[in-house]
Structures are given as C-alpha cells and as structure tokens.
Design an enzyme around this catalytic site. Sequence first.
Site, PDB file in Angstrom:
ATOM      1  N   ILE A  12       0.845  -1.206   0.000  1.00  0.00           N
ATOM      2  CA  ILE A  12       0.000   0.000   0.000  1.00  0.00           C
ATOM      3  C   ILE A  12       0.876   1.250   0.000  1.00  0.00           C
ATOM      4  CG2 ILE A  12      -1.932   1.169   1.144  1.00  0.00           C
ATOM      5  CD1 ILE A  12      -2.631  -1.617   2.379  1.00  0.00           C
ATOM      6  N   TYR A 141      -1.829  -8.925  15.670  1.00  0.00           N
ATOM      7  CA  TYR A 141      -1.640  -7.862  14.675  1.00  0.00           C
ATOM      8  C   TYR A 141      -2.616  -6.706  14.936  1.00  0.00           C
ATOM      9  CZ  TYR A 141      -2.370  -5.530  10.195  1.00  0.00           C
ATOM     10  OH  TYR A 141      -2.545  -4.592   9.219  1.00  0.00           O
TER      11      TYR A 141
END
Length: 332
Positions: A12, A141
């Site tokens: 990204i 995460y």
Amino acid sequence: MAILVLGGAGYIGSHTVYALIQAGRDVVVADNLLTGFRAAVHPGARFYQADIRDRKAMDALFEKENIEGVIHFAASSQVGESMSDPLKYYDNNLCGTTVLLQSMVAHGVDKIVFSSTAATYGEPERVPILETDQTRPTNCYGETKLAMERMMYWTSRAHGLRYVALRYFNACGAHPSGVIGEAHNPETHLIPLILQVPNGQRDKISIFGDDYPTRDGTCVRDYIHVTDLAQAHILAFDYLLAGGENNVFNLGNGVGFTVREVIDAARAVTGHPIPAETCPRRTGDPAQLVASSEKARTVLGWTPQYADLNTILTSAWNWHKNHPKGYEDGTK
Ligand code: UFG
C-alpha cells in the site's frame, strides 16, 4: 516541504508514493526492505534504507530532509505470524512507532497519517462496521495496530501532534499502469492466491470454510482497491495540513463479497476454470467484515473509483500475469 512515507516500498505504501508523485508532491521514502521491495519505490522519490526502530537513522532523516508530515506504513502485517510470533509485532509495530514518534516530537514534525486495520474491530457486533463500534482485536496484529492508535492519541495530548488512523478493510488490486502491485512472501491473501492458479503456480484454491452464516457459506469481505486507499492517504494528509483534528476512518467499499463470488469473478476475468476445494475454517476469521466508510466520504471527500469486483480483479490479474514472481528476481 516533503512528505515522509515510512514503509513506502511495501504494497500500500508504494501505491501511495506513486499517487503522491502523480499529484506533484515532494516525497521521501524510508523502508528497511525486510518485506518491501526497492523496485516498488517510485524513481521520483528520495529513498533511504532505514528502520523506524533506529532512532539515529530517524533523527538523521528529519535533520537532512525538510519534512512537513509523515505517512506511516512501516509495520508487520501478517495475522497468522502475529499469533505465532507476537513479540515480533510488539517490537516492530509498537517499539518502532514509539521511536518514530519520539523522533517526530524532537524535530517538531506534528502530522501523521497511519495505516490501521479492520482487524482492530475483531469479531464485529454488526455490519457495516462504524468507527465508533467496539474494538476487540482477536489477533496480535490487530492488537498492536489498536495500541499504535492509542499511542498517537496520548502523544497528541501531550505534544500537540495530530494524527489520522485509516482502518483498511481488504486491500487488493494493482496500479493501473501495471508497474507495481501486490507481492508478499509468503503470500496469504485470497486474490493473489486465486490468481496463482491461472498463472500455473498452484493447482487449486482452498476455500477456508463453507459453513459460515453467509449467503453461500463462505466468508464475506469488503475488497478495496489499493489505488483508492492511496487517494485516501493523500486526502487524510491534506486534511491534517488544513488543520483537521485527530480522526479515525474506515476505508472500504461498503459492499461485501463471499470467497466463492471472488473466485467466480476471477474465473470470468482470467478465462481459467480455477478449481476450488473446501477446507476447514482458518482460525480467527470473522464471518463478515464490511465497512461503513460514510465518514471518510463525508469528512475527507473520499470516493472510491475502483469499487467493481471485475475491475479490481482485472487490475490484479494484469499485474500478476506479467509479474508471476512479483518483484523477485533473486534479490530485493
Ligand atoms: N481465504 C480462503 N482461501 C485462501 C486465503 C483466504 O478461503 O487461500 C479466505 C479467508 O478465510 C477470508 C478471505 O478469504 O475469509 C480473505 O482472506 P485474506 O487472507 O485475503 O484477508 P483477511 O480478511 O484475512 O485479512 C485482511 C488483511 C489483514 C487484516 C484483515 C482485517 O489481509 O491484514 O483483513 O480483518 F488484518
């Protein structure tokens, strides 16, 4: 003045750097290249190989470059790995962001756009998910990303820094030019794995569970094109430049597709039968994750341009068929 993109060699991050440069911005990229690729960095950006946990390197960067704000992608991002090696996630994501913020505060850099995740929500209470819904991550995460958001909040209160956290849903697709795209090692994401079948790299795709309470029994996700995510980062950065206050935004299309629907769309786009087999559920997968992105649309003026699933898969296929090994040519 320049925008510093940390993790600008990742998936990204690299697309955001391309969008920034296309928008005429001055861009500095720092990346430790542990998971990112030098070849993914736009040649128009000034590149530093540096780790955000390295205070000296961060200080040197802020001293050398005239940085007006930071876009922060530099983090470990594999859900499964975060469960088997949680301390890696605390170290890279939390310790790294601590050092980064210390260096930013010391150098008077007071704006940061930060990549957060739908994994901060955990199993949602309802869909579409609003930013105000409860955050109860079900993996390490998501836990570290939520803690990074909170770290920015408290740093903001103490030091006047302002932040925007962007909670992405399922990032996918590739740059329309076909020059950069998705490349993870190991690959765990659905769309690149599906496309490995027509690319001759795997025989079939596994469907992780078909007994979820969804329309065809497979998990529903909100797939959002990486170019649309990139635009949201520019809008969020400009929002901070214009004096916008701390904020959190979901980024998704607000439309969910099942795993089977994604496979069917890939069959249509590639013209390949793409055999699929049903396997047991993958631990920790919520049945449905769909964003409400009304807030990003209203406050940031964000309008996704690549919402259609066929368009997403066409751009992903254009990248993967021409780069079956991603950026790998034996080196990084
Ligand atoms: N899936 C399969 N077969 C595969 C791979 C995935 O059926 O071979 C399924 C998964 O079970 C899931 C869906 O496809 O239902 C999408 O899986 P991905 O691994 O592509 O993406 P996730 O939804 O698990 O994860 C994404 C991001 C994470 C983020 C998370 C937020 O990749 O970084 O959304 O919940 F944390």
